[in-house]
Design a protein around this motif. Structure first.
Motif, mmCIF file in Angstrom:
data_model
loop_
_atom_site.group_PDB
_atom_site.id
_atom_site.type_symbol
_atom_site.label_atom_id
_atom_site.label_comp_id
_atom_site.label_asym_id
_atom_site.label_seq_id
_atom_site.Cartn_x
_atom_site.Cartn_y
_atom_site.Cartn_z
ATOM 1 N N SER A 229 0.821 -1.216 0.000
ATOM 2 C CA SER A 229 0.000 0.000 0.000
ATOM 3 C C SER A 229 0.851 1.260 0.000
ATOM 4 O O SER A 229 0.381 2.329 -0.401
ATOM 5 C CB SER A 229 -0.922 0.012 1.228
ATOM 6 O OG SER A 229 -1.856 -1.038 1.169
ATOM 7 N N TRP A 233 0.328 5.322 -1.521
ATOM 8 C CA TRP A 233 -0.027 5.972 -0.260
ATOM 9 C C TRP A 233 -0.777 7.282 -0.468
ATOM 10 O O TRP A 233 -1.665 7.617 0.327
ATOM 11 C CB TRP A 233 1.212 6.203 0.598
ATOM 12 C CG TRP A 233 2.159 7.277 0.148
ATOM 13 C CD1 TRP A 233 3.289 7.119 -0.601
ATOM 14 C CD2 TRP A 233 2.071 8.682 0.430
ATOM 15 N NE1 TRP A 233 3.911 8.327 -0.802
ATOM 16 C CE2 TRP A 233 3.173 9.308 -0.189
ATOM 17 C CE3 TRP A 233 1.166 9.477 1.130
ATOM 18 C CZ2 TRP A 233 3.401 10.681 -0.122
ATOM 19 C CZ3 TRP A 233 1.388 10.846 1.202
ATOM 20 C CH2 TRP A 233 2.492 11.435 0.571
ATOM 21 N N GLU A 236 -4.435 6.671 -1.061
ATOM 22 C CA GLU A 236 -5.055 6.166 0.182
ATOM 23 C C GLU A 236 -5.308 7.319 1.153
ATOM 24 O O GLU A 236 -6.384 7.405 1.766
ATOM 25 C CB GLU A 236 -4.143 5.126 0.841
ATOM 26 C CG GLU A 236 -4.209 3.759 0.202
ATOM 27 C CD GLU A 236 -3.893 2.653 1.190
ATOM 28 O OE1 GLU A 236 -3.702 2.961 2.376
ATOM 29 O OE2 GLU A 236 -3.836 1.495 0.763
#
Length: 240
Positions: A229, A233, A236
């Motif tokens: 992830s 990032w 997100e």
């Protein structure tokens, strides 16, 4: 009266001077090739598309903070730990820097970059030389100079790691618009020792906060983004 017979293997002064001339010409030619190569590299870097930025940089407590004037009151605080010798840091920069730049300029995030040199293993290597040069630029130059210098170091890492010397770091700095004062600092290595200390302090800070020292690391408002992830990032963070 005797006649001295000259040894046929004995070299006369003319031969010696010819060798000296050849060696001198060879040294000049090698120097020309080296200088021409460096000039060509600098011209190539100068011709690359440099990015304008709509944020400012500030240096405080060993971190280089990238923040837009219109940063939102609830902007996410991002700590990015990176080492200029780390191939994963290079991959992260290539994957996320464009999105990170936009998020900073949109006021969504405020990013502080914490430079590390742990991959030098206590010696003065690429991590330290690159980090010290970027550190001088971050302290003394406008945000766009720092951003574009870091961009070169990260995007071209595979080509420059272990092959760049001081002159190369200076050429790259000149290509992105660094001042003569900054170029002189990089040339003389003025800030090498200072950078080593701050990089060690950054590593200690990271270890205290997370228990380990590695890179790249992305920590958002105190919570680290884990696993794959990390390479997405920005999306997100902005989505949340």
């Amino acid at each position: 009266m005797s006649t001295k017979i000259k040894n046929p293997n004995e070299k006369g002064s003319g031969f010696i001077w010819a060798v000296i001339v050849l060696l001198t010409l060879a040294a000049i030619l090698i120097g020309y090739v080296v200088v021409s190569g460096k000039n060509a590299k600098e011209e190539e870097l100068a011709q690359r598309a440099t990015e304008t930025v709509a944020f400012e940089t500030s240096y405080e407590d060993n971190g280089i903070t990238l923040k837009a004037a219109n940063a939102k009151a609830n902007a996410k605080k991002v700590d990015l730990y990176e080492d200029y010798s780390c191939s994963y840091c290079s991959q992260l920069a290539k994957s996320t820097d464009a999105d990170m730049k936009k998020a900073i300029e949109d006021g969504e995030v405020v990013v502080t970059i914490w430079s590390l040199n742990f991959l030098d293993r206590g010696k003065i290597g690429h991590s330290t030389n690159a980090g010290a040069a970027a550190y001088v630029i971050a302290k003394n130059e406008p945000a766009n100079v720092y951003w574009n210098y870091r961009k070169i170091l990260m995007e071209d890492q595979e080509d420059i790691y272990g092959s760049w010397d001081t002159d190369d770091f200076v050429s790259a700095a000149r290509a992105v618009g660094a001042s003569e004062e900054t170029l002189n600092h990089i040339t003389s290595g003025t800030f090498i020792e200072e950078y080593q200390k701050l990089a060690k302090q950054n590593a200690d800070k990271l270890e205290k906060e997370t228990g380990t020292v590695s890179s790249p690391r992305v920590i958002v408002d105190g919570t680290e983004i884990q696993g794959e992830s990390v390479f997405d990032w920005v999306n997100e963070v902005v989505r949340k």
